[in-house]
Design a protein around this motif. Structure first.
Motif, PDB file in Angstrom:
ATOM      1  N   TYR A 218      99.361 105.119  57.930  1.00  0.00           N
ATOM      2  CA  TYR A 218      98.544 105.430  56.759  1.00  0.00           C
ATOM      3  C   TYR A 218      98.592 104.288  55.746  1.00  0.00           C
ATOM      4  O   TYR A 218      97.558 103.855  55.234  1.00  0.00           O
ATOM      5  CB  TYR A 218      99.011 106.743  56.116  1.00  0.00           C
ATOM      6  N   ILE A 219      99.792 103.798  55.451  1.00  0.00           N
ATOM      7  CA  ILE A 219      99.868 102.731  54.449  1.00  0.00           C
ATOM      8  C   ILE A 219      99.302 101.426  55.012  1.00  0.00           C
ATOM      9  O   ILE A 219      98.555 100.717  54.319  1.00  0.00           O
ATOM     10  CB  ILE A 219     101.314 102.554  53.923  1.00  0.00           C
ATOM     11  N   GLU A 220      99.598 101.127  56.271  1.00  0.00           N
ATOM     12  CA  GLU A 220      99.030  99.920  56.880  1.00  0.00           C
ATOM     13  C   GLU A 220      97.519 100.060  57.037  1.00  0.00           C
ATOM     14  O   GLU A 220      96.765  99.096  56.847  1.00  0.00           O
ATOM     15  CB  GLU A 220      99.672  99.667  58.252  1.00  0.00           C
ATOM     16  N   GLY A 221      97.073 101.265  57.359  1.00  0.00           N
ATOM     17  CA  GLY A 221      95.649 101.516  57.554  1.00  0.00           C
ATOM     18  C   GLY A 221      94.853 101.546  56.272  1.00  0.00           C
ATOM     19  O   GLY A 221      93.610 101.637  56.305  1.00  0.00           O
ATOM     20  N   HIS A 222      95.536 101.487  55.144  1.00  0.00           N
ATOM     21  CA  HIS A 222      94.873 101.350  53.836  1.00  0.00           C
ATOM     22  C   HIS A 222      95.062  99.938  53.271  1.00  0.00           C
ATOM     23  O   HIS A 222      94.764  99.695  52.099  1.00  0.00           O
ATOM     24  CB  HIS A 222      95.404 102.381  52.844  1.00  0.00           C
ATOM     25  N   GLY A 223      95.578  99.031  54.068  1.00  0.00           N
ATOM     26  CA  GLY A 223      95.768  97.650  53.611  1.00  0.00           C
ATOM     27  C   GLY A 223      97.083  97.399  52.923  1.00  0.00           C
ATOM     28  O   GLY A 223      97.288  96.321  52.343  1.00  0.00           O
ATOM     29  N   GLY A 224      98.011  98.353  52.981  1.00  0.00           N
ATOM     30  CA  GLY A 224      99.308  98.183  52.340  1.00  0.00           C
ATOM     31  C   GLY A 224     100.409  97.941  53.358  1.00  0.00           C
ATOM     32  O   GLY A 224     100.156  97.708  54.542  1.00  0.00           O
ATOM     33  N   SER A 225     101.659  98.006  52.887  1.00  0.00           N
ATOM     34  CA  SER A 225     102.806  97.772  53.764  1.00  0.00           C
ATOM     35  C   SER A 225     104.065  98.233  53.045  1.00  0.00           C
ATOM     36  O   SER A 225     104.080  98.389  51.819  1.00  0.00           O
ATOM     37  CB  SER A 225     102.935  96.285  54.111  1.00  0.00           C
ATOM     38  N   TYR A 226     105.119  98.445  53.804  1.00  0.00           N
ATOM     39  CA  TYR A 226     106.411  98.769  53.205  1.00  0.00           C
ATOM     40  C   TYR A 226     107.027  97.533  52.544  1.00  0.00           C
ATOM     41  O   TYR A 226     107.626  97.622  51.470  1.00  0.00           O
ATOM     42  CB  TYR A 226     107.371  99.307  54.257  1.00  0.00           C
ATOM     43  N   PHE A 227     106.897  96.379  53.228  1.00  0.00           N
ATOM     44  CA  PHE A 227     107.453  95.122  52.754  1.00  0.00           C
ATOM     45  C   PHE A 227     106.402  94.031  52.917  1.00  0.00           C
ATOM     46  O   PHE A 227     105.456  94.177  53.690  1.00  0.00           O
ATOM     47  CB  PHE A 227     108.715  94.765  53.539  1.00  0.00           C
ATOM     48  N   ARG A 228     106.563  92.934  52.206  1.00  0.00           N
ATOM     49  CA  ARG A 228     105.515  91.921  52.190  1.00  0.00           C
ATOM     50  C   ARG A 228     105.236  91.342  53.570  1.00  0.00           C
ATOM     51  O   ARG A 228     104.090  91.192  53.967  1.00  0.00           O
ATOM     52  CB  ARG A 228     105.890  90.795  51.207  1.00  0.00           C
ATOM     53  N   ASP A 229     106.286  91.040  54.331  1.00  0.00           N
ATOM     54  CA  ASP A 229     106.083  90.510  55.681  1.00  0.00           C
ATOM     55  C   ASP A 229     107.367  90.704  56.475  1.00  0.00           C
ATOM     56  O   ASP A 229     108.120  89.759  56.707  1.00  0.00           O
ATOM     57  CB  ASP A 229     105.700  89.027  55.635  1.00  0.00           C
ATOM     58  N   SER A 230     107.607  91.943  56.901  1.00  0.00           N
ATOM     59  CA  SER A 230     108.866  92.233  57.587  1.00  0.00           C
ATOM     60  C   SER A 230     108.980  91.461  58.894  1.00  0.00           C
ATOM     61  O   SER A 230     110.068  91.001  59.262  1.00  0.00           O
ATOM     62  CB  SER A 230     109.003  93.737  57.841  1.00  0.00           C
ATOM     63  N   ASP A 231     107.875  91.288  59.615  1.00  0.00           N
ATOM     64  CA  ASP A 231     107.937  90.531  60.871  1.00  0.00           C
ATOM     65  C   ASP A 231     108.347  89.080  60.624  1.00  0.00           C
ATOM     66  O   ASP A 231     109.011  88.460  61.459  1.00  0.00           O
ATOM     67  CB  ASP A 231     106.578  90.559  61.579  1.00  0.00           C
ATOM     68  N   GLY A 232     107.958  88.553  59.474  1.00  0.00           N
ATOM     69  CA  GLY A 232     108.315  87.183  59.138  1.00  0.00           C
ATOM     70  C   GLY A 232     109.597  87.058  58.343  1.00  0.00           C
ATOM     71  O   GLY A 232     109.952  85.963  57.893  1.00  0.00           O
ATOM     72  N   GLY A 233     110.295  88.180  58.128  1.00  0.00           N
ATOM     73  CA  GLY A 233     111.570  88.143  57.422  1.00  0.00           C
ATOM     74  C   GLY A 233     111.479  88.224  55.915  1.00  0.00           C
ATOM     75  O   GLY A 233     112.475  88.012  55.214  1.00  0.00           O
ATOM     76  N   ASP A 234     110.283  88.563  55.365  1.00  0.00           N
ATOM     77  CA  ASP A 234     110.105  88.667  53.920  1.00  0.00           C
ATOM     78  C   ASP A 234     110.187  90.140  53.523  1.00  0.00           C
ATOM     79  O   ASP A 234     109.256  90.920  53.754  1.00  0.00           O
ATOM     80  CB  ASP A 234     108.745  88.082  53.524  1.00  0.00           C
ATOM     81  N   TYR A 235     111.313  90.529  52.916  1.00  0.00           N
ATOM     82  CA  TYR A 235     111.548  91.929  52.574  1.00  0.00           C
ATOM     83  C   TYR A 235     111.371  92.208  51.081  1.00  0.00           C
ATOM     84  O   TYR A 235     112.053  93.050  50.508  1.00  0.00           O
ATOM     85  CB  TYR A 235     112.922  92.369  53.084  1.00  0.00           C
ATOM     86  N   PHE A 236     110.434  91.520  50.477  1.00  0.00           N
ATOM     87  CA  PHE A 236     109.984  91.889  49.135  1.00  0.00           C
ATOM     88  C   PHE A 236     109.290  93.244  49.265  1.00  0.00           C
ATOM     89  O   PHE A 236     108.410  93.428  50.107  1.00  0.00           O
ATOM     90  CB  PHE A 236     109.023  90.830  48.600  1.00  0.00           C
ATOM     91  N   VAL A 237     109.669  94.213  48.423  1.00  0.00           N
ATOM     92  CA  VAL A 237     109.208  95.598  48.588  1.00  0.00           C
ATOM     93  C   VAL A 237     107.804  95.769  48.009  1.00  0.00           C
ATOM     94  O   VAL A 237     107.563  95.469  46.837  1.00  0.00           O
ATOM     95  CB  VAL A 237     110.179  96.576  47.900  1.00  0.00           C
ATOM     96  N   THR A 238     106.892  96.275  48.843  1.00  0.00           N
ATOM     97  CA  THR A 238     105.492  96.450  48.435  1.00  0.00           C
ATOM     98  C   THR A 238     105.000  97.880  48.641  1.00  0.00           C
ATOM     99  O   THR A 238     103.807  98.143  48.548  1.00  0.00           O
ATOM    100  CB  THR A 238     104.588  95.494  49.230  1.00  0.00           C
ATOM    101  N   ILE A 239     105.904  98.812  48.896  1.00  0.00           N
ATOM    102  CA  ILE A 239     105.484 100.183  49.175  1.00  0.00           C
ATOM    103  C   ILE A 239     104.759 100.812  47.981  1.00  0.00           C
ATOM    104  O   ILE A 239     103.893 101.663  48.135  1.00  0.00           O
ATOM    105  CB  ILE A 239     106.699 101.047  49.599  1.00  0.00           C
ATOM    106  N   ASN A 240     105.097 100.347  46.760  1.00  0.00           N
ATOM    107  CA  ASN A 240     104.494 100.918  45.544  1.00  0.00           C
ATOM    108  C   ASN A 240     103.276 100.114  45.094  1.00  0.00           C
ATOM    109  O   ASN A 240     103.074  99.873  43.893  1.00  0.00           O
ATOM    110  CB  ASN A 240     105.534 101.017  44.424  1.00  0.00           C
ATOM    111  N   SER A 241     102.434  99.747  46.048  1.00  0.00           N
ATOM    112  CA  SER A 241     101.178  99.058  45.732  1.00  0.00           C
ATOM    113  C   SER A 241     100.075 100.088  45.499  1.00  0.00           C
ATOM    114  O   SER A 241     100.253 101.280  45.745  1.00  0.00           O
ATOM    115  CB  SER A 241     100.781  98.148  46.896  1.00  0.00           C
ATOM    116  N   GLU A 242      98.917  99.622  45.060  1.00  0.00           N
ATOM    117  CA  GLU A 242      97.773 100.529  44.922  1.00  0.00           C
ATOM    118  C   GLU A 242      97.366 101.085  46.282  1.00  0.00           C
ATOM    119  O   GLU A 242      96.975 102.243  46.391  1.00  0.00           O
ATOM    120  CB  GLU A 242      96.596  99.798  44.264  1.00  0.00           C
ATOM    121  N   ALA A 243      97.480 100.244  47.310  1.00  0.00           N
ATOM    122  CA  ALA A 243      97.186 100.731  48.656  1.00  0.00           C
ATOM    123  C   ALA A 243      98.179 101.814  49.062  1.00  0.00           C
ATOM    124  O   ALA A 243      97.814 102.812  49.707  1.00  0.00           O
ATOM    125  CB  ALA A 243      97.222  99.583  49.652  1.00  0.00           C
ATOM    126  N   GLY A 244      99.454 101.636  48.673  1.00  0.00           N
ATOM    127  CA  GLY A 244     100.461 102.651  48.951  1.00  0.00           C
ATOM    128  C   GLY A 244     100.151 103.955  48.255  1.00  0.00           C
ATOM    129  O   GLY A 244     100.329 105.039  48.822  1.00  0.00           O
TER     130      GLY A 244
END
Length: 452
Positions: A218-244
């Motif tokens: 749901y969050i990915e399908g709205h253009g959001g994510s839990y973290f900025r780039d977990s696959d790339g090792g960037d764990y800046f938290v983005t769950i509280n975005s407008e998309a989230g």
């Protein structure tokens, strides 16, 4: 017949194995051509795909003469047994069936034997899906990927989420499978009638990992994510975005408007039960649950369930959740046991075995099965959906703190569906807690400003 360890598991699993065996006839045994190995003790979780795996393990014994024993546990119990086993002087298990959400804990801890240390010429079969490169790990860079480092595991189950829906009702209305959340909600709203069936039900009950995994599409399908780039090792938290915010409002709104009254408590087993009893129009489940849909001993909707890759919001891509399972061999077992476990994994990954796995009701991990004639049969229509979904699937994280991250999200998301806390407050609180977990573990992190 398969040997099982653990109280209260043998009888129920033997019934499932018997049902799974009905999906295909056993091919001729070739035990004389196989090397003899010690018995392989496997720790595995109770799940919708267990029957298929148990059936293919039975077939391994018939085909090779080598024995496999399954120690079947609840999800959390299996994880705990694996943790204890790899930290003991000698593991009681030769093969660990490791969840694709918690595999980083085993990788980062250095508990698994690189498979090419056991047999130098071993490699992943070219037709087995790589699932984001998760079978490989570089202990120095702490990174996954085929080019990263050692081959530590072999995939054993895809566990990718699909949309399960009432194909017969869709056909009566002249509808195609929904491709957007908006379309799915509209169709569910049109037909929702609690006295007959619910428009949609979603998992929201709190567990080791439950709603956290189901909310990811749901969050990915709205253009959001839990973290900025977990696959790339960037764990800046983005769950509280407008998309989230939009994604969680959608998830909570569907549960309240079109789901059962107990939506906040629904488990995966509940969703399956609602579907097979004809009480549900749409739900999201791992692909392996398909085997129960057409089992006349369990299902009132035989032949009526359709499968599709998950919807997304208009303009965004479908992102099925990847929670696959990987077979790994612990370091702390005798060499003969390592050889035995690797022999099973090597046999399991072969194209002909993977096709047989599908015939026995399992969910294969090889393109050989999904591109076979067997996959094109109407009764195997889930496999056609998997062809589309598999390349789109995404995991949640690649770090060993997954259990702590999931604990934060399980609580927050569950409370939001239950109506105990607002969507905005849920997302802000989770973001703060996730940032703290990551910072305390030494990661470079941060989070978006609070939603207002």
């Amino acid at each position: 017949m398969k040997r099982f360890r653990g109280q209260g598991t043998r009888r129920s699993v033997l019934k499932m194995v018997g049902a799974a065996a009905a999906f295909g006839s056993v091919m001729g045994a070739s035990a004389g051509a196989a090397d003899t190995h010690p018995p392989v003790n496997v720790v595995i979780n109770q799940s919708p795909w267990l029957a298929g795996f148990a059936a293919i393990a039975d077939y391994y014994e018939e085909d090779t003469g080598n024995q496999v024993t399954l120690d079947v546990n609840p999800y959390a119990g299996s994880l705990e047994k694996q943790r204890n086993a790899v930290r003991s002087a000698e593991s009681e298990y030769d093969l660990l069936i490791i969840n694709g959400i918690f595999y980083p804990e085993m990788y980062h801890g250095g508990f698994l034997e690189p498979l090419q240390n056991i047999r130098a010429d071993f490699d992943l079969d070219s037709q087995v899906y790589e699932y984001g490169g998760t079978p490989w790990f570089n202990a120095d860079t702490k990174s996954i990927g085929k080019d990263a480092g050692d081959l530590l595991t072999v995939p054993v189950n895809p566990n990718i989420t699909l949309l399960f829906y009432r194909k017969d009702i869709y056909e009566e209305n002249g509808w195609s499978a929904p491709t957007t959340f908006e379309e799915m909600a509209s169709n569910a709203r049109t037909l929702h009638n609690p006295k007959k069936f619910y428009g949609i039900a979603q998992r929201a009950g709190r567990a080791t990992v439950s709603i956290t995994w189901d909310f990811l599409p749901y969050i990915e399908g709205h253009g959001g994510s839990y973290f900025r780039d977990s696959d790339g090792g960037d764990y800046f938290v983005t769950i509280n975005s407008e998309a989230g915010r939009t994604a969680l409002e959608t998830y909570v709104g569907l549960a309240k408007e079109l789901g059962p009254e107990n939506s906040a408590n629904l488990t995966q087993g509940d969703l399956i039960q609602l579907l097979v009893t004809g009480k549900l129009l749409h739900t999201v489940l791992p692909a392996a649950a398909w085997a129960q849909m057409d089992d006349p001993n369990k299902s009132a909707v035989v032949g009526k369930i359709g499968y599709a890759t998950l919807p997304a919001a208009e303009g965004f891509a479908s992102t099925p959740a990847l929670g696959h399972w990987l077979g790994g061999i612990p370091k702390n077992i005798p060499d003969a046991n390592k050889q035995a476990a690797l022999a099973f994994l090597d046999w399991f990954q072969k194209p002909e075995t993977q096709i047989k796995y599908a015939e026995l009701g399992g969910a294969p991990v090889s393109a050989a099965a999904y591109e076979s004639d067997f996959a094109d049969l109407p009764e195997n229509r889930y496999m056609q959906a998997m062809r589309v979904a598999a390349p789109l699937a995404k995991g949640m994280w690649t770090i060993p703190e997954g259990a702590e991250l999931a604990s934060v999200m399980e609580l927050g998301l569950n409370r939001a569906v239950a109506g105990e806390i607002s969507v905005v407050d849920t997302l802000n609180a989770m973001a703060a807690d996730l940032e703290k977990v990551l910072a305390d573990a030494g990661y470079e992190t941060g989070r978006l400003p609070d939603l207002k």
